[in-house]
Design a protein around this motif. Sequence first.
Motif: not given
Length: 334
Positions: A46-49, A91-92, A128-133
Motif C-alpha cells: 500500500a505504501a509503495l502504491s 511493483l507494489a 487483497a488487504v493492500a488493495s482494500l487499504a
Amino acid sequence: MAFPTHLSADTAHNGHVIGELHDSRPPRSTSAVSWGAIAAGAAAAAALSLILLILGVGLGLSSVSPWANAGVTAATLGVSTIVWLTVTQLLASAMGGYLAGRLRTKWVDTQADEVYFRDTAHGFLAWAVASLATAALLTSVIGSIVGGGVQTGATVAGGATVASTTTATGIAQNEEGGSMAYFVDTLFRRDAGVASAPTTTQPGTEPTTTTAAPGPSADPAGTYLDNERELAEIGRILAFHKLSEPLPEDDVRHVGQLVAQRTGLSQADAEKRVTDTYARAQSQVREAETDARAVADAARKASSTAALWLFVSLLIGAFCASLAATFGGRQRDA
C-alpha cells in the motif's frame, strides 16, 4: 494399586517417560496463515502504491500544458496513465507478496504442494488487504473514475432537455447579456435605410414622419415600460415553445406586429425577421445540444476505458503478488 517409584531403563528413553507416549491430548498444531506476514506485506504494498501514484500524478501534470502545441496530447496522456497504473500494481504487489512469503513462519512436516498453495494464498491475501487499504485511502479518486462515467451516461438523455429549458428560461427572464436575449434584441433593430412609420398628410402640406428613438430617455412617460412589457411578452412566447418546434403562424403574426411598430418595417418584412431570428436561435440550441452530447459521450467512453484497464491492472497485481510470495516462501524454507 501402588505405582512404582523407580524407573528402569526400559521405562525411560532420552529423558521421556513411556507414559507420555500414551498421552491422549491432540498434537499441538500451528496456524496455516501467518497474519503478521500478510499485514507486513500489505502495508509495504500500500505504501509503495501510494508513492508511485503520487509520482505518476506529478509526472502527468508536468507533461500537460494549457498552451497549444505544448505538452502531450490527451491520447498520449491516457495511454501513459494506463501503463503507469499497471506498472504500479506490478511493483507494489510483487513487493507485498514477496514479503508475505518471506516473513511467514516455517511449516514443518508439510508437503511441498501444500506449502506452495499456502504461499500463493499469503501473496493473494497480502494483495487483497493492500488493495482494500488503498481503496479506503483513495475513495474519492476511484469514485470519480468509476462513478463519473455512470453519472455522465445518465445525464446524456436529459442533456438536451436541460439545455432547452435553460435557454427558454433565459428568454423568458430577458437576462441581460444572455445569448437568447441577444436574439430578442435583434428583432427590434432599426435598419439604416428604413424610415419610421409615416403619418397622415393634409392637402397642401408637406408630409412629416414621426421618429421614436429607441432609448428610454427619449420615450414619453410610460413608453419605456410598455417596451419592456413587449420584450417580456415575446420572451414568454418563445419560451413556451422551447425552441424545439416551429413557431405557430399566429405567434409569428403577433410578434411581427410588435416588431413592425418598433422598427418601421412592413408586416411581411417583420414576420420574415421573426422567422429568421427564431431559426437562428433554434440552430444555436441544436448546436449546443450536439456539443453537450459529444462531450458527455466522450467522458462516458473515457470512464469506461479507465475502469476496464483498472480492472486489468488489479488482476495483474493479484497474479504478481501470488507468484512473488512463492519465491519468498521458497527462499524462507531454503
